[in-house]
Design an enzyme around this catalytic site. Structure first.
Site, PDB file in Angstrom:
ATOM      1  N   THR A  33      40.759  37.691  37.466  1.00  0.00           N
ATOM      2  CA  THR A  33      41.941  37.432  36.648  1.00  0.00           C
ATOM      3  C   THR A  33      42.654  36.164  37.107  1.00  0.00           C
ATOM      4  O   THR A  33      43.399  35.568  36.337  1.00  0.00           O
ATOM      5  CB  THR A  33      42.941  38.602  36.745  1.00  0.00           C
ATOM      6  OG1 THR A  33      43.006  38.997  38.107  1.00  0.00           O
ATOM      7  CG2 THR A  33      42.509  39.776  35.910  1.00  0.00           C
ATOM      8  N   ASP A  57      42.161  34.165  46.944  1.00  0.00           N
ATOM      9  CA  ASP A  57      41.715  34.357  48.327  1.00  0.00           C
ATOM     10  C   ASP A  57      42.544  33.532  49.293  1.00  0.00           C
ATOM     11  O   ASP A  57      42.977  34.011  50.344  1.00  0.00           O
ATOM     12  CB  ASP A  57      40.236  33.957  48.463  1.00  0.00           C
ATOM     13  CG  ASP A  57      39.353  34.732  47.506  1.00  0.00           C
ATOM     14  OD1 ASP A  57      39.833  35.719  46.918  1.00  0.00           O
ATOM     15  OD2 ASP A  57      38.189  34.334  47.346  1.00  0.00           O
TER      16      ASP A  57
HETATM   17  C1  GLA Z   1      36.274  35.149  44.407  1.00  0.00           C
HETATM   18  C2  GLA Z   1      37.165  33.945  44.106  1.00  0.00           C
HETATM   19  C3  GLA Z   1      38.574  34.378  43.698  1.00  0.00           C
HETATM   20  C4  GLA Z   1      38.523  35.428  42.592  1.00  0.00           C
HETATM   21  C5  GLA Z   1      37.543  36.531  42.946  1.00  0.00           C
HETATM   22  C6  GLA Z   1      37.347  37.511  41.822  1.00  0.00           C
HETATM   23  O1  GLA Z   1      36.729  35.825  45.546  1.00  0.00           O
HETATM   24  O2  GLA Z   1      37.247  33.097  45.223  1.00  0.00           O
HETATM   25  O3  GLA Z   1      39.325  33.258  43.303  1.00  0.00           O
HETATM   26  O4  GLA Z   1      38.227  34.849  41.360  1.00  0.00           O
HETATM   27  O5  GLA Z   1      36.261  36.032  43.304  1.00  0.00           O
HETATM   28  O6  GLA Z   1      38.529  38.184  41.563  1.00  0.00           O
END
Ligand code: GLA
Length: 379
Positions: A35, A171
């Site tokens: 999202t 993240d």
């Molecule tokens: C990875 C990406 C995040 C996010 C997740 C899915 O961890 O680095 O930015 O998009 O996937 O939610």
């Protein structure tokens, strides 16, 4: 020797003196997957697994860095043309370059780092690495003038510009902003965020790491993002955050069935995060769990980022009566996150280990989630 002592010891061996220590964390995400790059909501928290580094300016324009875990050494300059060949070193180089590009300062330094964030488990070891160095450079070379959000954006741009992943902000945000005992709800459109103390009485959060990582060719993550952006542009909105299921139905015959499914998942997931926030405030963990299962189903059937091993772990959780379970992170392997009643915990773990091992030849790794602090300086 613990991780910190090992790093200290290696730093002295390689560079003959002592530097300053920093750390930043991996993350979990309760709900709100894929999202972030759609302008929606995410609900992550930092965990007690970190990347830790000892760093010292060396008075030159060269970087010298040693990775304890893979026992490799890299040396590079700070100009764009100096990009190192090792992938792990590109994360550090990228952070240096992104700070410099924004008018900040990074000078030559020596560093040794190690970590206990499992690689490929969907716990964001790369964001932890970027955030650890971004936080350190802010402290060491920029008198902490770069604000925390910018530090997260520096990590994200590193992924985009030096590592080939068009990730969202979740993240790096979680790694920089993490606070012990708290999850965070981030609105990825306005960047407003709120801390939610998380202590579900009578329940535990546990991760089951399948220890499989399906390395797919042709960047499936970037392809998912491209699908979402395409559908948003057909609907005529900036991101799918601003689209409803009605909007999607109206353009159904102008887009592929695959793109329709991707967008449907995202639009539904946006609502699930809000449902979970409300439910948490009422202490209604059954609703939290229900939405976690629905997220798993959407990620598996509509967004197609699950795999047989993770679907199997999800089935086992359901059979055991676990309150909520779903694949976590970007997908294509890694962990499930499970919300389990205290009195079911032992039976669930035992059953999951036995059944998974019987089918796939190895047990999943179990990590109890401890919501912890994010980027920090260490004495
Ligand atoms: C990875 C990406 C995040 C996010 C997740 C899915 O961890 O680095 O930015 O998009 O996937 O939610």
């Amino acid at each position: 020797m613990d991780m910190k002592e090992t790093i200290r010891d290696q730093f002295t061996r390689h560079f003959g003196n002592e530097g300053q220590m920093y750390a930043s964390a991996g993350r979990i995400n309760l709900i709100g997957e894929h999202t972030d790059y759609n302008g929606g909501f995410v609900f992550p928290g930092a965990i007690d697994k970190v990347i830790m580094a000892e760093i010292k300016p060396n008075g030159t324009d060269k970087v010298r860095v040693y990775s304890v875990d893979i026992n490799e050494y890299a040396e590079f300059g700070l100009e764009e043309a100096d990009a190192p060949s090792q992938q792990w070193a590109r994360y550090i180089f990228g952070v240096c370059r992104e700070i410099i590009k924004r008018g900040g300062e990074v000078k030559g330094f020596d560093a040794v780092f190690a970590g206990n964030v499992p690689l490929g488990a969907g716990l964001s070891s790369s964001a932890a690495l970027e955030s650890c160095f971004a936080f350190a450079f802010n402290d060491m070379f920029n008198a902490n003038k770069i604000d925390k959000f910018e530090l997260a954006l520096i990590g994200q741009s590193t992924e985009h510009n030096y590592c080939g992943v068009n990730c969202g902000i979740m993240d790096q945000f979680a790694s920089v902003f993490g606070k012990a005992g708290n999850l965070m709800r981030l609105d990825c459109r306005s960047l407003e965020h709120e801390y939610y103390p998380f202590n579900p009485e009578g329940y535990r959060l546990v991760l089951l790491d399948s220890k499989v990582k399906h390395e797919l060719v042709d960047s499936p993550y970037n392809k998912r993002r491209a699908s979402c952006e395409h559908v948003a542009s057909v609907i005529g909105v900036e991101t799918l955050r601003d689209a409803s299921m009605d909007d999607l139905e109206k353009v159904k015959d102008q887009i592929s069935a695959e793109d329709y499914n991707r967008a449907k998942y995202v639009i539904e997931e946006k609502q699930r995060v809000l449902d979970v926030c409300d439910a948490l405030q009422r202490g209604d963990y059954d609703t939290v769990g229900d939405r976690m299962y629905k997220t798993h189903e959407g990620m598996s059937k509509l967004y197609e980022v699950s795999c047989v091993e993770l679907d199997y772990l999800n089935d086992i959780a359901k059979e055991c009566g676990v309150t909520g379970s779903r694949i976590m992170g970007g997908g294509f392997g890694g962990c499930t996150i499970n919300l389990v009643k205290d009195d079911l915990y032992d039976k669930f773990i035992e059953t999951a280990k036995a059944k998974f091992a019987e089918k796939y030849g190895h047990e999943p790794q179990v990590y109890d989630v401890v919501i912890s602090d994010g980027a920090r300086k260490i004495d």
